[in-house]
Write a protein that holds these residues in place. Structure first.
Motif, PDB file in Angstrom:
ATOM      1  N   ALA A  30      -7.661  25.635  66.283  1.00 48.78           N
ATOM      2  CA  ALA A  30      -8.566  24.648  65.696  1.00 48.78           C
ATOM      3  C   ALA A  30      -9.164  25.152  64.387  1.00 48.78           C
ATOM      4  N   VAL A  31      -9.514  26.431  64.345  1.00 47.06           N
ATOM      5  CA  VAL A  31     -10.091  26.991  63.120  1.00 47.06           C
ATOM      6  C   VAL A  31      -9.064  26.992  61.995  1.00 47.06           C
ATOM      7  N   ILE A  32      -7.872  27.462  62.294  1.00 44.71           N
ATOM      8  CA  ILE A  32      -6.833  27.501  61.265  1.00 44.71           C
ATOM      9  C   ILE A  32      -6.442  26.090  60.846  1.00 44.71           C
ATOM     10  N   GLY A  33      -6.233  25.212  61.820  1.00 39.93           N
ATOM     11  CA  GLY A  33      -5.845  23.841  61.506  1.00 39.93           C
ATOM     12  C   GLY A  33      -6.911  23.087  60.751  1.00 39.93           C
ATOM     13  N   GLY A  34      -8.167  23.285  61.119  1.00 38.43           N
ATOM     14  CA  GLY A  34      -9.262  22.615  60.436  1.00 38.43           C
ATOM     15  C   GLY A  34      -9.399  23.054  58.986  1.00 38.43           C
ATOM     16  N   GLY A  35      -9.299  24.339  58.757  1.00 39.87           N
ATOM     17  CA  GLY A  35      -9.382  24.849  57.386  1.00 39.87           C
ATOM     18  C   GLY A  35      -8.218  24.394  56.528  1.00 39.87           C
ATOM     19  N   THR A  36      -7.031  24.466  57.083  1.00 44.81           N
ATOM     20  CA  THR A  36      -5.849  24.041  56.348  1.00 44.81           C
ATOM     21  C   THR A  36      -5.877  22.541  56.089  1.00 44.81           C
ATOM     22  N   GLY A  37      -6.254  21.769  57.093  1.00 43.60           N
ATOM     23  CA  GLY A  37      -6.345  20.316  56.921  1.00 43.60           C
ATOM     24  C   GLY A  37      -7.374  19.924  55.883  1.00 43.60           C
ATOM     25  N   ALA A  38      -8.508  20.625  55.867  1.00 42.71           N
ATOM     26  CA  ALA A  38      -9.540  20.327  54.880  1.00 42.71           C
ATOM     27  C   ALA A  38      -9.049  20.631  53.466  1.00 42.71           C
ATOM     28  N   LEU A  39      -8.354  21.746  53.306  1.00 45.29           N
ATOM     29  CA  LEU A  39      -7.808  22.075  51.984  1.00 45.29           C
ATOM     30  C   LEU A  39      -6.781  21.050  51.524  1.00 45.29           C
ATOM     31  N   ILE A  40      -5.888  20.676  52.406  1.00 49.35           N
ATOM     32  CA  ILE A  40      -4.861  19.700  52.043  1.00 49.35           C
ATOM     33  C   ILE A  40      -5.488  18.336  51.774  1.00 49.35           C
ATOM     34  N   ALA A  42      -8.548  17.682  50.757  1.00 48.60           N
ATOM     35  CA  ALA A  42      -9.288  17.725  49.499  1.00 48.60           C
ATOM     36  C   ALA A  42      -8.346  17.727  48.302  1.00 48.60           C
ATOM     37  N   ALA A  43      -7.249  18.455  48.413  1.00 49.58           N
ATOM     38  CA  ALA A  43      -6.290  18.501  47.302  1.00 49.58           C
ATOM     39  C   ALA A  43      -5.576  17.169  47.124  1.00 49.58           C
ATOM     40  N   ALA A  44      -5.297  16.485  48.224  1.00 49.84           N
ATOM     41  CA  ALA A  44      -4.550  15.228  48.130  1.00 49.84           C
ATOM     42  C   ALA A  44      -5.420  14.079  47.624  1.00 49.84           C
ATOM     43  N   THR A  45      -6.693  14.035  48.032  1.00 46.42           N
ATOM     44  CA  THR A  45      -7.530  12.899  47.655  1.00 46.42           C
ATOM     45  C   THR A  45      -8.550  13.234  46.579  1.00 46.42           C
ATOM     46  N   GLY A  46      -8.920  14.491  46.466  1.00 38.30           N
ATOM     47  CA  GLY A  46      -9.930  14.882  45.493  1.00 38.30           C
ATOM     48  C   GLY A  46     -11.337  14.472  45.895  1.00 38.30           C
ATOM     49  N   SER A  47     -11.552  14.210  47.169  1.00 39.80           N
ATOM     50  CA  SER A  47     -12.878  13.781  47.623  1.00 39.80           C
ATOM     51  C   SER A  47     -13.287  14.537  48.882  1.00 39.80           C
ATOM     52  N   GLY A  48     -14.575  14.482  49.155  1.00 43.24           N
ATOM     53  CA  GLY A  48     -15.089  15.117  50.363  1.00 43.24           C
ATOM     54  C   GLY A  48     -14.651  14.392  51.622  1.00 43.24           C
ATOM     55  N   THR A  49     -14.482  13.081  51.514  1.00 42.81           N
ATOM     56  CA  THR A  49     -14.032  12.308  52.674  1.00 42.81           C
ATOM     57  C   THR A  49     -12.623  12.721  53.082  1.00 42.81           C
ATOM     58  N   GLY A  50     -11.770  12.920  52.103  1.00 41.35           N
ATOM     59  CA  GLY A  50     -10.408  13.369  52.403  1.00 41.35           C
ATOM     60  C   GLY A  50     -10.399  14.741  53.048  1.00 41.35           C
ATOM     61  N   ALA A  51     -11.279  15.615  52.585  1.00 49.26           N
ATOM     62  CA  ALA A  51     -11.385  16.944  53.189  1.00 49.26           C
ATOM     63  C   ALA A  51     -11.886  16.858  54.617  1.00 49.26           C
ATOM     64  N   LEU A  52     -12.851  15.975  54.862  1.00 49.66           N
ATOM     65  CA  LEU A  52     -13.387  15.812  56.214  1.00 49.66           C
ATOM     66  C   LEU A  52     -12.331  15.260  57.166  1.00 49.66           C
ATOM     67  N   VAL A  53     -11.641  14.231  56.742  1.00 49.43           N
ATOM     68  CA  VAL A  53     -10.597  13.634  57.596  1.00 49.43           C
ATOM     69  C   VAL A  53      -9.466  14.636  57.826  1.00 49.43           C
TER      70      VAL A  53
END
Length: 89
Positions: A30-40, A42-53
């Motif tokens: 969960a820690v690794i997946g959450g961090g990686t998902g947040a980075l991806i 944020a990079a894909a959408t450029g917003s905090g909402t994208g990082a959260l999702v």
């Protein structure tokens, strides 16, 4: 970006400490997946909402994968020193 890299490095370090129990591997995943998902996200959408999702989806997926890939070969020793297979915690 620097903070995100530091969080990922910390997450990878903590994930390396996990044992072979399902709970430990689920938390590590969960820690690794959450961090990686947040980075991806944020990079894909450029917003905090994208990082959260992305973080939420990554954490859920990582927890499931971490728990389900737990090795099932746990061993114990009896009072005579003989090894026998037991169910992993």
């Amino acid at each position: 970006m620097k903070a995100a890299l530091m969080v990922c490095a910390l997450a990878l370090g903590l994930a390396g400490c996990s044992e072979y129990s399902r709970q430990d591997r689920a938390v590590g995943g969960a820690v690794i997946g959450g961090g990686t998902g947040a980075l991806i996200g944020a990079a894909a959408t450029g917003s905090g909402t994208g990082a959260l999702v992305g973080g939420l989806i990554g954490a859920g997926t990582g927890a499931i994968i971490g728990a389900e890939t737990t090795p099932r070969a746990c061993w114990a020793r009896d009072s005579y020193g003989n090894r026998y297979r037991v169910q992993c915690p």
